[in-house]
Design an enzyme around this catalytic site. Structure first.
Site, PDB file in Angstrom:
ATOM      1  N   ARG A 119       0.847  -1.214   0.000  1.00 47.15           N
ATOM      2  CA  ARG A 119       0.000   0.000   0.000  1.00 47.15           C
ATOM      3  C   ARG A 119       0.874   1.253   0.000  1.00 47.15           C
ATOM      4  O   ARG A 119       2.098   1.182   0.155  1.00 47.15           O
ATOM      5  CB  ARG A 119      -0.954   0.010   1.202  1.00 47.15           C
ATOM      6  CG  ARG A 119      -0.275  -0.047   2.556  1.00 47.15           C
ATOM      7  CD  ARG A 119      -1.342  -0.256   3.636  1.00 47.15           C
ATOM      8  NE  ARG A 119      -0.763  -0.479   4.951  1.00 47.15           N
ATOM      9  CZ  ARG A 119      -0.661   0.453   5.887  1.00 47.15           C
ATOM     10  NH1 ARG A 119      -1.080   1.670   5.650  1.00 47.15           N
ATOM     11  NH2 ARG A 119      -0.143   0.158   7.063  1.00 47.15           N
ATOM     12  N   ILE A 173       3.320  13.600   0.938  1.00 47.48           N
ATOM     13  CA  ILE A 173       2.797  12.819  -0.173  1.00 47.48           C
ATOM     14  C   ILE A 173       1.318  12.532   0.093  1.00 47.48           C
ATOM     15  O   ILE A 173       0.936  12.260   1.236  1.00 47.48           O
ATOM     16  CB  ILE A 173       3.567  11.475  -0.299  1.00 47.48           C
ATOM     17  CG1 ILE A 173       5.089  11.698  -0.248  1.00 47.48           C
ATOM     18  CG2 ILE A 173       3.141  10.735  -1.560  1.00 47.48           C
ATOM     19  CD1 ILE A 173       5.682  12.581  -1.308  1.00 47.48           C
ATOM     20  N   LYS A 202      15.019   8.084  10.310  1.00 44.89           N
ATOM     21  CA  LYS A 202      15.153   8.455   8.896  1.00 44.89           C
ATOM     22  C   LYS A 202      16.513   9.084   8.610  1.00 44.89           C
ATOM     23  O   LYS A 202      17.057   8.927   7.518  1.00 44.89           O
ATOM     24  CB  LYS A 202      14.014   9.395   8.501  1.00 44.89           C
ATOM     25  CG  LYS A 202      12.631   8.738   8.539  1.00 44.89           C
ATOM     26  CD  LYS A 202      12.563   7.536   7.619  1.00 44.89           C
ATOM     27  CE  LYS A 202      11.170   6.973   7.467  1.00 44.89           C
ATOM     28  NZ  LYS A 202      11.113   5.814   6.550  1.00 44.89           N
ATOM     29  N   TYR A 254      11.038   9.166  14.848  1.00 36.88           N
ATOM     30  CA  TYR A 254      10.943   9.011  13.389  1.00 36.88           C
ATOM     31  C   TYR A 254      12.109   9.725  12.692  1.00 36.88           C
ATOM     32  O   TYR A 254      12.748   9.154  11.792  1.00 36.88           O
ATOM     33  CB  TYR A 254       9.603   9.590  12.941  1.00 36.88           C
ATOM     34  CG  TYR A 254       9.273   9.434  11.479  1.00 36.88           C
ATOM     35  CD1 TYR A 254       8.886   8.206  10.955  1.00 36.88           C
ATOM     36  CD2 TYR A 254       9.314  10.530  10.619  1.00 36.88           C
ATOM     37  CE1 TYR A 254       8.548   8.071   9.619  1.00 36.88           C
ATOM     38  CE2 TYR A 254       8.978  10.414   9.284  1.00 36.88           C
ATOM     39  CZ  TYR A 254       8.590   9.180   8.784  1.00 36.88           C
ATOM     40  OH  TYR A 254       8.256   9.059   7.460  1.00 36.88           O
TER      41      TYR A 254
HETATM   42  P1  NDP Z   1       1.846   3.475   4.888  1.00 40.13           P
HETATM   43  O1  NDP Z   1       1.564   3.626   6.335  1.00 40.13           O
HETATM   44  O2  NDP Z   1       0.762   3.698   3.876  1.00 40.13           O
HETATM   45  O3  NDP Z   1       2.520   2.050   4.597  1.00 40.13           O
HETATM   46  C1  NDP Z   1       3.556   1.582   5.405  1.00 40.13           C
HETATM   47  C2  NDP Z   1       4.011   0.267   4.833  1.00 40.13           C
HETATM   48  O4  NDP Z   1       5.052  -0.251   5.682  1.00 40.13           O
HETATM   49  C3  NDP Z   1       2.894  -0.766   4.817  1.00 40.13           C
HETATM   50  O5  NDP Z   1       3.040  -1.566   3.678  1.00 40.13           O
HETATM   51  C4  NDP Z   1       3.186  -1.576   6.076  1.00 40.13           C
HETATM   52  O6  NDP Z   1       2.722  -2.896   6.018  1.00 40.13           O
HETATM   53  C5  NDP Z   1       4.697  -1.564   6.074  1.00 40.13           C
HETATM   54  N1  NDP Z   1       5.228  -1.896   7.384  1.00 40.13           N
HETATM   55  C6  NDP Z   1       5.146  -1.183   8.523  1.00 40.13           C
HETATM   56  N2  NDP Z   1       5.762  -1.842   9.531  1.00 40.13           N
HETATM   57  C7  NDP Z   1       6.248  -2.993   9.001  1.00 40.13           C
HETATM   58  C8  NDP Z   1       6.964  -4.093   9.522  1.00 40.13           C
HETATM   59  N3  NDP Z   1       7.328  -4.179  10.812  1.00 40.13           N
HETATM   60  N4  NDP Z   1       7.298  -5.095   8.690  1.00 40.13           N
HETATM   61  C9  NDP Z   1       6.951  -5.053   7.394  1.00 40.13           C
HETATM   62  N5  NDP Z   1       6.253  -4.046   6.835  1.00 40.13           N
HETATM   63  C10 NDP Z   1       5.903  -3.037   7.636  1.00 40.13           C
HETATM   64  O7  NDP Z   1       3.073   4.456   4.631  1.00 40.13           O
HETATM   65  P2  NDP Z   1       3.483   5.352   3.377  1.00 40.13           P
HETATM   66  O8  NDP Z   1       3.247   4.675   2.105  1.00 40.13           O
HETATM   67  O9  NDP Z   1       2.961   6.697   3.612  1.00 40.13           O
HETATM   68  O10 NDP Z   1       5.078   5.421   3.663  1.00 40.13           O
HETATM   69  C11 NDP Z   1       6.002   4.525   3.073  1.00 40.13           C
HETATM   70  C12 NDP Z   1       7.398   4.992   3.471  1.00 40.13           C
HETATM   71  O11 NDP Z   1       7.573   6.348   3.050  1.00 40.13           O
HETATM   72  C13 NDP Z   1       7.640   4.963   4.973  1.00 40.13           C
HETATM   73  O12 NDP Z   1       8.960   4.562   5.230  1.00 40.13           O
HETATM   74  C14 NDP Z   1       7.425   6.412   5.378  1.00 40.13           C
HETATM   75  O13 NDP Z   1       8.140   6.722   6.534  1.00 40.13           O
HETATM   76  C15 NDP Z   1       7.951   7.138   4.159  1.00 40.13           C
HETATM   77  N6  NDP Z   1       7.440   8.493   3.987  1.00 40.13           N
HETATM   78  C16 NDP Z   1       6.098   8.765   3.850  1.00 40.13           C
HETATM   79  C17 NDP Z   1       5.651  10.066   3.641  1.00 40.13           C
HETATM   80  C18 NDP Z   1       4.203  10.418   3.426  1.00 40.13           C
HETATM   81  O14 NDP Z   1       3.881  11.607   3.266  1.00 40.13           O
HETATM   82  N7  NDP Z   1       3.285   9.470   3.397  1.00 40.13           N
HETATM   83  C19 NDP Z   1       6.596  11.185   3.608  1.00 40.13           C
HETATM   84  C20 NDP Z   1       7.971  10.797   3.766  1.00 40.13           C
HETATM   85  C21 NDP Z   1       8.356   9.499   3.942  1.00 40.13           C
HETATM   86  P3  NDP Z   1       1.231  -3.266   6.526  1.00 40.13           P
HETATM   87  O15 NDP Z   1       0.282  -2.883   5.422  1.00 40.13           O
HETATM   88  O16 NDP Z   1       1.308  -4.703   6.764  1.00 40.13           O
HETATM   89  O17 NDP Z   1       0.990  -2.444   7.770  1.00 40.13           O
END
Ligand code: NDP
Length: 238
Positions: free
Chosen positions: A16, A177, A148, A144
């Site tokens: 996702r 994002i 990062k 966080y």
């Molecule tokens: P989401 O919360 O939509 O998705 C997070 C993803 O990480 C999910 O697929 C989740 O799996 C997975 N995940 C979390 N913990 C674990 C774990 N212990 N083991 C395996 N998988 C795990 O996040 P985003 O798409 O928004 O973010 C993705 C990345 O981008 C992250 O690293 C975030 O910090 C970074 N980011 C996001 C920003 C934003 O504006 N959204 C901005 C800057 C950076 P599951 O579905 O099983 O929970």
């Protein structure tokens, strides 16, 4: 198709959000794409393997399954991440260590396992998904931001270890994002954030995904240890 493709690619947390957009981008590029997910129904069209980045054994099993289907992982995107925001005085040690364990130690576990195959392949691409917050800072996100920022040290040290083996390691640092997370913010807060972003808008997940695809391409073979912002100018100068 936007490139030669044909590689074995793994995106952690590719079920996702940003990770899913990255997985789709590589698939459109003609690569063989595997994603990890923890629970629920993963999206169709990928080799989806269950794995938790806080558990080295589950990651090892996922890599073994991917290698059997797609061959050694040539491109790995450490994207899985969590937040547990609160101000320092209220932040428990568990709030801190759980975020570090997923975002930073999780990335370490992923690249450690991936590097074996890359060294044997004599090529590879490591992309670590950080955040503008890592170098810019953010109140309520000490855990966080630390996780990062740590990814930058990983990419740069990995570059010093493995760049001579045709393996690059880079950080992509997204700003705001459009995801479920940002959509949940109150409208007023969204407007305030947008006012502080030179581009005046949030980005779509695809805008991050395209940069990840490019930095993992042959065109970017001489880029390693870099921090590439995808933030509309929000973090300029760091
Ligand atoms: P989401 O919360 O939509 O998705 C997070 C993803 O990480 C999910 O697929 C989740 O799996 C997975 N995940 C979390 N913990 C674990 C774990 N212990 N083991 C395996 N998988 C795990 O996040 P985003 O798409 O928004 O973010 C993705 C990345 O981008 C992250 O690293 C975030 O910090 C970074 N980011 C996001 C920003 C934003 O504006 N959204 C901005 C800057 C950076 P599951 O579905 O099983 O929970």
């Amino acid at each position: 198709m936007t490139g030669p493709g044909g590689r074995s690619v793994l995106v952690t947390g590719g079920n996702r959000g940003i990770g899913r957009a990255i997985a789709e981008e590589f698939r459109a590029n003609g690569d063989r794409v595997a994603i990890t997910y923890r629970s629920g129904e993963p999206p169709a069209g990928f080799l989806a393997v269950q794995a938790d980045v806080t558990d080295a054994a589950s990651l090892d099993a996922a890599f073994t399954a991917i290698e059997a289907e797609h061959g050694p992982v040539e491109v790995v995107v450490a994207n899985a991440g969590i937040t547990r925001d609160t101000l320092l005085l209220r932040m428990s040690e568990e709030d801190f260590t759980s975020v570090l364990d997923t975002n930073l130690t999780g990335a370490f576990r992923v690249i450690k396992r991936a590097s074996r195959g890359m060294i044997r392949l004599k090529k590879g691409r490591v992309v670590l998904i950080s955040s503008v917050v890592g170098l810019y800072g953010s109140p309520g996100q000490i855990n966080y931001a630390a996780s990062k920022a740590g990814l930058v040290g990983i990419a740069r040290s990995l570059t010093r270890e493995l760049a001579s083996r045709n393996i690059t390691a880079n950080v992509v640092a997204p700003g705001f994002i459009n995801t479920e997370m940002t959509a949940a913010l109150p409208e007023k807060q969204q407007q305030e954030y947008k006012a502080s972003i030179p581009a005046g808008r949030f980005a779509e997940t695809e805008e991050v995904a395209r940069v990840v695809r490019w930095v993992a391409s042959d065109e970017a073979a001489y880029i390693s240890g870099a921090v590439i912002p995808v933030d509309g100018g929000l973090g300029m100068g760091h």
